[in-house]
Enzyme design. Structure first.
Site, PDB file in Angstrom:
ATOM      1  N   GLY A  45      43.083  39.649  41.573  1.00  0.00           N
ATOM      2  CA  GLY A  45      42.481  38.480  42.196  1.00  0.00           C
ATOM      3  C   GLY A  45      40.999  38.777  42.132  1.00  0.00           C
ATOM      4  O   GLY A  45      40.552  39.770  42.695  1.00  0.00           O
ATOM      5  N   THR A  46      40.231  38.022  41.410  1.00  0.00           N
ATOM      6  CA  THR A  46      39.001  38.561  40.873  1.00  0.00           C
ATOM      7  C   THR A  46      37.961  37.493  40.625  1.00  0.00           C
ATOM      8  O   THR A  46      38.224  36.308  40.818  1.00  0.00           O
ATOM      9  CB  THR A  46      39.337  39.271  39.546  1.00  0.00           C
ATOM     10  OG1 THR A  46      38.237  40.018  39.106  1.00  0.00           O
ATOM     11  CG2 THR A  46      39.678  38.274  38.469  1.00  0.00           C
TER      12      THR A  46
END
Length: 238
Positions: free
Chosen positions: A16-17
């Site tokens: 998750g970036t």
């Protein structure tokens, strides 16, 4: 062990970036945060999400860490074979299309979105976004990952044609730090990769050197400051 806790610890490694690719007048700048999550836990706070494919092409990875790593490994191998057969480095378009081919042909099992960026002597600096499902989109800039939803309006306002290398890198670092401030799945340090005709430059920006935004800032001249002061000034009533 609590079953909910065990479920989180056994969750897949997910990036998750926030990943970003920006073209500028002479090359490209790629940027990413460094947080890798396992469920609700931070598995790695300093991971490197910008992976080398060839001497002149890199890829930013988001989504499932395992999926993006295996796609990168396959593409790196195929590009090495391509370079040997052709006797010259692969272009950015060839690298991006290989990522697209693998992503599209395995779209039912892969959970990864990627940004391919680089420089070649034929077309200069190029950025290609390859989101979940294997679409390929050539863009002057591309943003991806969970933090990207906070950045579309910022990029509409801040990005411009013909930026210098320094302007482009400052834009990338500022954008990633903004996403880190808002997105719980983005965090850690900011890494950038600059690719142009002169080669590749990697830069590292630790978390304590990034600008602070929004709730991260200390309150200034607030009512709490007045109430907590040892001898508050009386309020002037006109």
């Amino acid at each position: 062990m609590n079953m909910d806790l065990k479920k989180d610890l056994d969750a897949p490694h997910s990036m998750g970036t926030t990943i970003i690719g920006v073209t500028y007048n002479g090359g490209v700048v790629l940027g990413a945060d460094s947080r890798t999550s396992t469920g609700v836990y931070v598995a790695n706070r300093a991971s490197d999400k910008i992976t080398q494919l060839t001497d002149n092409v890199y890829v930013c990875r988001s989504g499932s860490a395992a999926d993006s790593q295996i796609v990168s490994d396959y593409v790196r191998y195929f590009l090495h074979q391509h370079t040997i057969q052709q006797g010259q480095p692969a272009t950015v378009k060839v690298a991006a299309n290989l990522v697209r081919l693998l992503s599209y042909n395995n779209k039912d099992i892969l959970q990864t979105g990627m940004i391919v960026g680089g420089w070649d002597k034929y077309e200069g600096g190029k950025i290609y976004g390859i989101p979940l499902g294997g679409t390929i989109i050539e863009q002057p800039f591309s943003i991806g990952g969970s933090g990207s939803s906070y950045l579309y309006g910022f990029f509409d306002q801040a990005w411009k044609e013909g930026m210098t290398k320094d302007e482009a890198e400052q834009l990338v670092v500022k954008a990633v730090s903004l996403a880190i401030a808002r997105d719980g799945a983005s965090g850690g340090v900011v890494r950038t990769v600059i690719i142009n005709s002169e080669g590749v430059t990697r830069n590292f920006y630790p978390g304590d050197k990034l600008p602070l935004w929004h709730e991260e800032l200390e309150p200034q001249n607030s009512l709490l400051d007045i109430l907590n002061a040892s001898s508050p000034e009386p309020m002037n009533i006109q």
